[in-house]
Design a protein around this motif. Sequence first.
Motif, PDB file in Angstrom:
ATOM      1  N   ALA A  25     -17.202 -19.490   6.613  1.00 31.16           N
ATOM      2  CA  ALA A  25     -15.934 -19.820   7.269  1.00 31.16           C
ATOM      3  C   ALA A  25     -15.635 -21.312   7.218  1.00 31.16           C
ATOM      4  CB  ALA A  25     -15.950 -19.337   8.720  1.00 31.16           C
ATOM      5  N   PHE A  26     -16.626 -22.136   7.475  1.00 37.71           N
ATOM      6  CA  PHE A  26     -16.388 -23.573   7.550  1.00 37.71           C
ATOM      7  C   PHE A  26     -16.450 -24.272   6.194  1.00 37.71           C
ATOM      8  CE2 PHE A  26     -17.342 -22.671  12.021  1.00 37.71           C
ATOM      9  CZ  PHE A  26     -16.236 -23.253  12.596  1.00 37.71           C
ATOM     10  N   SER A  27     -16.807 -23.548   5.148  1.00 35.64           N
ATOM     11  CA  SER A  27     -16.838 -24.163   3.816  1.00 35.64           C
ATOM     12  C   SER A  27     -15.552 -23.900   3.028  1.00 35.64           C
ATOM     13  CB  SER A  27     -18.040 -23.648   3.021  1.00 35.64           C
ATOM     14  OG  SER A  27     -17.883 -22.273   2.708  1.00 35.64           O
ATOM     15  N   MET A  28     -14.653 -23.094   3.600  1.00 36.87           N
ATOM     16  CA  MET A  28     -13.432 -22.708   2.901  1.00 36.87           C
ATOM     17  C   MET A  28     -12.270 -23.628   3.249  1.00 36.87           C
ATOM     18  SD  MET A  28     -13.681 -18.533   3.327  1.00 36.87           S
ATOM     19  CE  MET A  28     -12.293 -18.566   4.379  1.00 36.87           C
ATOM     20  N   GLU A  29     -11.317 -23.691   2.339  1.00 32.68           N
ATOM     21  CA  GLU A  29     -10.049 -24.372   2.599  1.00 32.68           C
ATOM     22  C   GLU A  29      -9.182 -23.471   3.474  1.00 32.68           C
ATOM     23  OE1 GLU A  29      -8.890 -27.337   1.136  1.00 32.68           O
ATOM     24  OE2 GLU A  29     -10.846 -27.684   0.223  1.00 32.68           O
ATOM     25  N   VAL A  30      -8.316 -24.066   4.273  1.00 33.57           N
ATOM     26  CA  VAL A  30      -7.358 -23.293   5.063  1.00 33.57           C
ATOM     27  C   VAL A  30      -6.499 -22.475   4.095  1.00 33.57           C
ATOM     28  CG1 VAL A  30      -5.367 -23.435   6.608  1.00 33.57           C
ATOM     29  CG2 VAL A  30      -7.339 -24.938   6.965  1.00 33.57           C
ATOM     30  N   GLY A  31      -6.337 -21.205   4.398  1.00 35.21           N
ATOM     31  CA  GLY A  31      -5.560 -20.294   3.567  1.00 35.21           C
ATOM     32  C   GLY A  31      -6.389 -19.498   2.575  1.00 35.21           C
ATOM     33  N   ALA A  32      -7.649 -19.871   2.397  1.00 36.84           N
ATOM     34  CA  ALA A  32      -8.511 -19.189   1.427  1.00 36.84           C
ATOM     35  C   ALA A  32      -9.128 -17.931   2.033  1.00 36.84           C
ATOM     36  CB  ALA A  32      -9.618 -20.127   0.967  1.00 36.84           C
ATOM     37  N   THR A  33      -9.492 -17.006   1.160  1.00 40.12           N
ATOM     38  CA  THR A  33     -10.223 -15.806   1.539  1.00 40.12           C
ATOM     39  C   THR A  33     -11.586 -15.861   0.863  1.00 40.12           C
ATOM     40  OG1 THR A  33      -8.182 -14.529   1.749  1.00 40.12           O
ATOM     41  CG2 THR A  33     -10.229 -13.285   1.528  1.00 40.12           C
ATOM     42  N   SER A  34     -12.618 -15.592   1.622  1.00 45.63           N
ATOM     43  CA  SER A  34     -13.988 -15.669   1.114  1.00 45.63           C
ATOM     44  C   SER A  34     -14.284 -14.560   0.122  1.00 45.63           C
ATOM     45  CB  SER A  34     -14.978 -15.560   2.277  1.00 45.63           C
ATOM     46  OG  SER A  34     -14.999 -14.233   2.797  1.00 45.63           O
ATOM     47  N   ASP A  35     -15.396 -14.737  -0.580  1.00 51.25           N
ATOM     48  CA  ASP A  35     -16.003 -13.631  -1.289  1.00 51.25           C
ATOM     49  C   ASP A  35     -16.676 -12.771  -0.228  1.00 51.25           C
ATOM     50  OD1 ASP A  35     -15.255 -14.379  -3.900  1.00 51.25           O
ATOM     51  OD2 ASP A  35     -16.924 -15.798  -4.025  1.00 51.25           O
ATOM     52  N   VAL A  36     -17.311 -11.706  -0.618  1.00 49.07           N
ATOM     53  CA  VAL A  36     -18.002 -10.838   0.325  1.00 49.07           C
ATOM     54  C   VAL A  36     -19.161 -11.613   0.956  1.00 49.07           C
ATOM     55  CG1 VAL A  36     -19.338  -8.716   0.586  1.00 49.07           C
ATOM     56  CG2 VAL A  36     -17.357  -8.755  -0.938  1.00 49.07           C
ATOM     57  N   VAL A  37     -19.228 -11.584   2.284  1.00 47.01           N
ATOM     58  CA  VAL A  37     -20.289 -12.239   3.045  1.00 47.01           C
ATOM     59  C   VAL A  37     -21.107 -11.144   3.719  1.00 47.01           C
ATOM     60  CG1 VAL A  37     -20.797 -13.792   4.976  1.00 47.01           C
ATOM     61  CG2 VAL A  37     -18.840 -14.257   3.469  1.00 47.01           C
ATOM     62  N   GLU A  38     -22.428 -11.191   3.547  1.00 49.11           N
ATOM     63  CA  GLU A  38     -23.287 -10.201   4.188  1.00 49.11           C
ATOM     64  C   GLU A  38     -24.018 -10.833   5.365  1.00 49.11           C
ATOM     65  OE1 GLU A  38     -26.794  -6.923   3.267  1.00 49.11           O
ATOM     66  OE2 GLU A  38     -26.244  -8.343   1.701  1.00 49.11           O
ATOM     67  N   THR A  39     -23.995 -10.137   6.502  1.00 50.50           N
ATOM     68  CA  THR A  39     -24.771 -10.525   7.676  1.00 50.50           C
ATOM     69  C   THR A  39     -25.520  -9.276   8.157  1.00 50.50           C
ATOM     70  OG1 THR A  39     -23.160  -9.937   9.397  1.00 50.50           O
ATOM     71  CG2 THR A  39     -22.913 -12.126   8.356  1.00 50.50           C
ATOM     72  N   ASP A  40     -26.289  -9.417   9.217  1.00 45.71           N
ATOM     73  CA  ASP A  40     -26.976  -8.256   9.791  1.00 45.71           C
ATOM     74  C   ASP A  40     -25.999  -7.198  10.293  1.00 45.71           C
ATOM     75  OD1 ASP A  40     -29.445  -9.414   9.316  1.00 45.71           O
ATOM     76  OD2 ASP A  40     -29.699 -10.141  11.366  1.00 45.71           O
ATOM     77  N   PHE A  41     -24.746  -7.603  10.508  1.00 44.66           N
ATOM     78  CA  PHE A  41     -23.729  -6.692  11.031  1.00 44.66           C
ATOM     79  C   PHE A  41     -22.978  -5.943   9.935  1.00 44.66           C
ATOM     80  CE2 PHE A  41     -24.443  -9.965  14.172  1.00 44.66           C
ATOM     81  CZ  PHE A  41     -24.658  -9.215  15.310  1.00 44.66           C
ATOM     82  N   GLY A  42     -23.221  -6.279   8.693  1.00 46.44           N
ATOM     83  CA  GLY A  42     -22.558  -5.614   7.581  1.00 46.44           C
ATOM     84  C   GLY A  42     -21.925  -6.616   6.638  1.00 46.44           C
ATOM     85  N   TYR A  43     -20.868  -6.182   6.001  1.00 46.37           N
ATOM     86  CA  TYR A  43     -20.147  -7.018   5.032  1.00 46.37           C
ATOM     87  C   TYR A  43     -18.843  -7.501   5.650  1.00 46.37           C
ATOM     88  CZ  TYR A  43     -23.344  -5.010   1.612  1.00 46.37           C
ATOM     89  OH  TYR A  43     -24.469  -4.625   0.925  1.00 46.37           O
ATOM     90  N   HIS A  44     -18.438  -8.702   5.234  1.00 43.45           N
ATOM     91  CA  HIS A  44     -17.241  -9.313   5.793  1.00 43.45           C
ATOM     92  C   HIS A  44     -16.418  -9.991   4.703  1.00 43.45           C
ATOM     93  CE1 HIS A  44     -19.496  -9.204   9.635  1.00 43.45           C
ATOM     94  NE2 HIS A  44     -20.510  -9.589   8.876  1.00 43.45           N
ATOM     95  N   LEU A  45     -15.122 -10.014   4.913  1.00 39.66           N
ATOM     96  CA  LEU A  45     -14.210 -10.904   4.198  1.00 39.66           C
ATOM     97  C   LEU A  45     -13.612 -11.805   5.262  1.00 39.66           C
ATOM     98  CD1 LEU A  45     -12.376  -8.460   1.767  1.00 39.66           C
ATOM     99  CD2 LEU A  45     -14.132 -10.145   1.186  1.00 39.66           C
ATOM    100  N   ILE A  46     -13.539 -13.072   4.981  1.00 36.37           N
ATOM    101  CA  ILE A  46     -13.028 -14.043   5.946  1.00 36.37           C
ATOM    102  C   ILE A  46     -11.820 -14.730   5.349  1.00 36.37           C
ATOM    103  CG2 ILE A  46     -13.565 -16.107   7.286  1.00 36.37           C
ATOM    104  CD1 ILE A  46     -16.594 -15.360   6.740  1.00 36.37           C
TER     105      ILE A  46
END
Length: 94
Positions: free
Chosen positions: A69-90
């Motif tokens: 989240a904090f490495s992205m530019e405002v307006g950007a959408t992340s690649d798939v992020v995996e955490t213990d809670f599952g997969y996320h797009l930010i």
Amino acid sequence: MYAGSARSTATRSKEEALDQIKQMKTDIDGGADFGELAQKNSDCPSGANGGDLGMFGRGQMVPEFEQAAFSMEVGATSDVVETDFGYHLIQRTS
């Protein structure tokens, strides 16, 4: 979420969840609305609000999520992020 991820009630397999979120990322990259996809597909309570988590600062999210989240530019959408809670797009909005 997928079966076996933290706090999950999902029945889909990890592989099914990954396939689903990769398709969502492709759809977003193709112009689909992030909020609409979140409302239709998110297992997180924020899905009802189009995936909006509100404002949060450092130290409030799990490390993988926070780093993305904090490495992205405002307006950007992340690649798939995996955490213990599952997969996320930010999608960073501010």
